[in-house]
Design an enzyme around this catalytic site. Sequence first.
Site, PDB file in Angstrom:
ATOM      1  N   THR A 145       0.822  -1.212   0.000  1.00 54.78           N
ATOM      2  CA  THR A 145       0.000   0.000   0.000  1.00 54.78           C
ATOM      3  C   THR A 145       0.861   1.269   0.000  1.00 54.78           C
ATOM      4  O   THR A 145       1.980   1.265   0.542  1.00 54.78           O
ATOM      5  CB  THR A 145      -0.901  -0.006   1.263  1.00 54.78           C
ATOM      6  OG1 THR A 145      -1.422   1.300   1.483  1.00 54.78           O
ATOM      7  CG2 THR A 145      -0.133  -0.420   2.516  1.00 54.78           C
ATOM      8  N   ASP A 146       0.301   2.346  -0.553  1.00 60.54           N
ATOM      9  CA  ASP A 146       1.001   3.645  -0.506  1.00 60.54           C
ATOM     10  C   ASP A 146       1.124   4.155   0.934  1.00 60.54           C
ATOM     11  O   ASP A 146       1.918   5.053   1.210  1.00 60.54           O
ATOM     12  CB  ASP A 146       0.291   4.680  -1.388  1.00 60.54           C
ATOM     13  CG  ASP A 146      -1.139   4.998  -0.969  1.00 60.54           C
ATOM     14  OD1 ASP A 146      -1.674   4.341  -0.043  1.00 60.54           O
ATOM     15  OD2 ASP A 146      -1.750   5.914  -1.580  1.00 60.54           O
ATOM     16  N   GLU A 147       0.328   3.573   1.863  1.00 57.19           N
ATOM     17  CA  GLU A 147       0.345   4.067   3.244  1.00 57.19           C
ATOM     18  C   GLU A 147       1.674   3.811   3.945  1.00 57.19           C
ATOM     19  O   GLU A 147       1.976   4.429   4.956  1.00 57.19           O
ATOM     20  CB  GLU A 147      -0.823   3.464   4.043  1.00 57.19           C
ATOM     21  CG  GLU A 147      -2.160   3.822   3.418  1.00 57.19           C
ATOM     22  CD  GLU A 147      -3.369   3.480   4.278  1.00 57.19           C
ATOM     23  OE1 GLU A 147      -3.240   3.460   5.509  1.00 57.19           O
ATOM     24  OE2 GLU A 147      -4.437   3.246   3.694  1.00 57.19           O
ATOM     25  N   ALA A 182       2.763  -2.382  10.018  1.00 61.40           N
ATOM     26  CA  ALA A 182       2.826  -3.836   9.824  1.00 61.40           C
ATOM     27  C   ALA A 182       2.980  -4.175   8.338  1.00 61.40           C
ATOM     28  O   ALA A 182       3.668  -5.142   7.979  1.00 61.40           O
ATOM     29  CB  ALA A 182       1.577  -4.499  10.409  1.00 61.40           C
ATOM     30  N   LYS A 183       2.356  -3.377   7.461  1.00 61.73           N
ATOM     31  CA  LYS A 183       2.540  -3.598   6.012  1.00 61.73           C
ATOM     32  C   LYS A 183       3.977  -3.256   5.615  1.00 61.73           C
ATOM     33  O   LYS A 183       4.587  -3.968   4.813  1.00 61.73           O
ATOM     34  CB  LYS A 183       1.556  -2.740   5.191  1.00 61.73           C
ATOM     35  CG  LYS A 183       0.118  -3.190   5.220  1.00 61.73           C
ATOM     36  CD  LYS A 183      -0.146  -4.552   4.590  1.00 61.73           C
ATOM     37  CE  LYS A 183       0.038  -4.581   3.086  1.00 61.73           C
ATOM     38  NZ  LYS A 183      -0.408  -5.905   2.528  1.00 61.73           N
ATOM     39  N   TYR A 237      -1.487  -0.392  11.116  1.00 59.08           N
ATOM     40  CA  TYR A 237      -1.722  -1.079   9.834  1.00 59.08           C
ATOM     41  C   TYR A 237      -0.548  -0.846   8.885  1.00 59.08           C
ATOM     42  O   TYR A 237       0.061  -1.791   8.369  1.00 59.08           O
ATOM     43  CB  TYR A 237      -3.023  -0.585   9.184  1.00 59.08           C
ATOM     44  CG  TYR A 237      -3.121  -0.904   7.703  1.00 59.08           C
ATOM     45  CD1 TYR A 237      -3.236  -2.221   7.259  1.00 59.08           C
ATOM     46  CD2 TYR A 237      -3.089   0.116   6.738  1.00 59.08           C
ATOM     47  CE1 TYR A 237      -3.298  -2.520   5.894  1.00 59.08           C
ATOM     48  CE2 TYR A 237      -3.161  -0.178   5.377  1.00 59.08           C
ATOM     49  CZ  TYR A 237      -3.268  -1.488   4.959  1.00 59.08           C
ATOM     50  OH  TYR A 237      -3.325  -1.778   3.623  1.00 59.08           O
TER      51      TYR A 237
HETATM   52  P1  NAD Z   1      -9.783  -7.134   2.663  1.00 55.04           P
HETATM   53  O1  NAD Z   1      -9.763  -6.858   4.139  1.00 55.04           O
HETATM   54  O2  NAD Z   1     -11.038  -6.866   1.904  1.00 55.04           O
HETATM   55  O3  NAD Z   1      -9.407  -8.675   2.423  1.00 55.04           O
HETATM   56  C1  NAD Z   1      -8.378  -9.312   3.125  1.00 55.04           C
HETATM   57  C2  NAD Z   1      -8.537 -10.814   2.933  1.00 55.04           C
HETATM   58  O4  NAD Z   1      -7.454 -11.453   3.609  1.00 55.04           O
HETATM   59  C3  NAD Z   1      -9.835 -11.374   3.534  1.00 55.04           C
HETATM   60  O5  NAD Z   1     -10.443 -12.248   2.619  1.00 55.04           O
HETATM   61  C4  NAD Z   1      -9.365 -12.123   4.785  1.00 55.04           C
HETATM   62  O6  NAD Z   1     -10.195 -13.232   5.117  1.00 55.04           O
HETATM   63  C5  NAD Z   1      -7.969 -12.560   4.344  1.00 55.04           C
HETATM   64  N1  NAD Z   1      -7.088 -12.804   5.486  1.00 55.04           N
HETATM   65  C6  NAD Z   1      -6.869 -12.003   6.560  1.00 55.04           C
HETATM   66  N2  NAD Z   1      -6.003 -12.581   7.412  1.00 55.04           N
HETATM   67  C7  NAD Z   1      -5.647 -13.772   6.848  1.00 55.04           C
HETATM   68  C8  NAD Z   1      -4.767 -14.805   7.236  1.00 55.04           C
HETATM   69  N3  NAD Z   1      -4.090 -14.750   8.393  1.00 55.04           N
HETATM   70  N4  NAD Z   1      -4.624 -15.879   6.407  1.00 55.04           N
HETATM   71  C9  NAD Z   1      -5.305 -15.958   5.242  1.00 55.04           C
HETATM   72  N5  NAD Z   1      -6.172 -15.013   4.837  1.00 55.04           N
HETATM   73  C10 NAD Z   1      -6.334 -13.926   5.622  1.00 55.04           C
HETATM   74  O7  NAD Z   1      -8.557  -6.332   2.083  1.00 55.04           O
HETATM   75  P2  NAD Z   1      -8.369  -5.647   0.638  1.00 55.04           P
HETATM   76  O8  NAD Z   1      -8.859  -4.266   0.710  1.00 55.04           O
HETATM   77  O9  NAD Z   1      -8.869  -6.567  -0.410  1.00 55.04           O
HETATM   78  O10 NAD Z   1      -6.775  -5.570   0.573  1.00 55.04           O
HETATM   79  C11 NAD Z   1      -6.012  -6.637  -0.001  1.00 55.04           C
HETATM   80  C12 NAD Z   1      -4.548  -6.283   0.034  1.00 55.04           C
HETATM   81  O11 NAD Z   1      -4.328  -5.077  -0.699  1.00 55.04           O
HETATM   82  C13 NAD Z   1      -4.008  -6.029   1.439  1.00 55.04           C
HETATM   83  O12 NAD Z   1      -2.720  -6.577   1.523  1.00 55.04           O
HETATM   84  C14 NAD Z   1      -3.957  -4.509   1.548  1.00 55.04           C
HETATM   85  O13 NAD Z   1      -2.936  -4.099   2.427  1.00 55.04           O
HETATM   86  C15 NAD Z   1      -3.653  -4.127   0.114  1.00 55.04           C
HETATM   87  N6  NAD Z   1      -4.133  -2.796  -0.318  1.00 55.04           N
HETATM   88  C16 NAD Z   1      -5.438  -2.436  -0.139  1.00 55.04           C
HETATM   89  C17 NAD Z   1      -5.861  -1.188  -0.602  1.00 55.04           C
HETATM   90  C18 NAD Z   1      -7.310  -0.765  -0.484  1.00 55.04           C
HETATM   91  O14 NAD Z   1      -7.631   0.374  -0.835  1.00 55.04           O
HETATM   92  N7  NAD Z   1      -8.235  -1.622  -0.071  1.00 55.04           N
HETATM   93  C19 NAD Z   1      -4.957  -0.316  -1.203  1.00 55.04           C
HETATM   94  C20 NAD Z   1      -3.625  -0.725  -1.358  1.00 55.04           C
HETATM   95  C21 NAD Z   1      -3.226  -1.969  -0.921  1.00 55.04           C
END
Ligand code: NAD
Length: 321
Positions: free
Chosen positions: A122-124, A149-150, A146
């Site tokens: 993430t950009d965060e 940890a990322k 968050y």
């Molecule tokens: P989300 O919370 O919708 O989905 C996360 C998924 O991970 C869920 O299905 C959950 O059940 C699964 N999960 C959580 N802990 C787990 C574990 N210990 N083992 C196996 N599965 C597990 O998140 P998202 O918004 O789809 O984000 C997905 C990724 O993209 C993340 O890594 C996030 O940091 C990154 N990201 C998200 C955004 C955003 O705007 N949503 C932007 C940039 C990056």
Amino acid sequence: MKLFVTGAAGFIGSNYVRWILEHTDHEVTVFDKLTYAGNMSSIEDVIDDRRARFVKGDICDQDAVTEHLHGHDAVVHFAAESHVDRSIADPYAFVTTNTFGTSVLCDVALRAEVSKFVHISTDEVYGTIDEGSFRETDVLTPRSPYSAAKAGSDLLALSYHTTYGLPVVVTRCSNNYGPYQFPEKLIPLFTTNLLDGKTVPLMGDGGNVRDWIHVEDHNRAAHLVFERGEPGEVYNIGAHNELTNHDITMRLLELTGRDESAIEWVPDRLGHDRRYSVDIDKVTALGWQLERDFDAGLAHTVEWYRAHRDWWEPLKRRVGL
Ligand code: NAD
């Protein structure tokens, strides 16, 4: 090719797997713990496909990851605890899944000799920036549990490349919007509240700036990085579409036929980052470009939530929203 995709019962991962099955001939294993954020209802159509299968499992469980990851050619790693407000209330789960879980996955992937490991970040991790945009080489100054940890997971994944030669590529994307986003996040929370005639909680002065990208544009970029990214490299992904939370709220009010009386001003998030912005020259040089116009994409997204109450109503009830 056989892809091992973690966290694909969540928002971005479910859209990614749907896109992969439609646009490539890869086979996919969805590996997901099904936390509150992971839902079979987001991937029912996906796992009906004969090239896809689902395994319920935790990335922190080395035995389970070892049992199921072997035999795959590549890993695309979305699994994470992803909600900043929850990380402020309970940081521990974020350190466990995001940082420790990523190290388990890297370790098993190394022994499985995968040809690519895409770590979705993430950009965060860069922290807040008043002017200009972060480049991939900038120092990480994450400010929430968050994002910290990322950032830890990014550095661990990259260390597996440097130390052991695991072919890791890292993507750092800005805020995503689109279908199947858990309705605690700003756009689906506000949209579904407004469709239900409720108010929307706007934090602080509403002036925090995020760069919004449609989930499909993010996933096309992540796939391009998977195919063409150089192992050991980081690729920012963004849309140059910076809007304040107040801007977004005003657009959602218009799209749902509500007015400003639906805004409920609430105290600011602790340590709330003011602005995120990333430079996207590097991913653009790989051949990626944005396809989705924001206003059309947002209107389409609001219509998706309007048409899919059966998807989000049970989820909101389950977490008391
Ligand atoms: P989300 O919370 O919708 O989905 C996360 C998924 O991970 C869920 O299905 C959950 O059940 C699964 N999960 C959580 N802990 C787990 C574990 N210990 N083992 C196996 N599965 C597990 O998140 P998202 O918004 O789809 O984000 C997905 C990724 O993209 C993340 O890594 C996030 O940091 C990154 N990201 C998200 C955004 C955003 O705007 N949503 C932007 C940039 C990056």
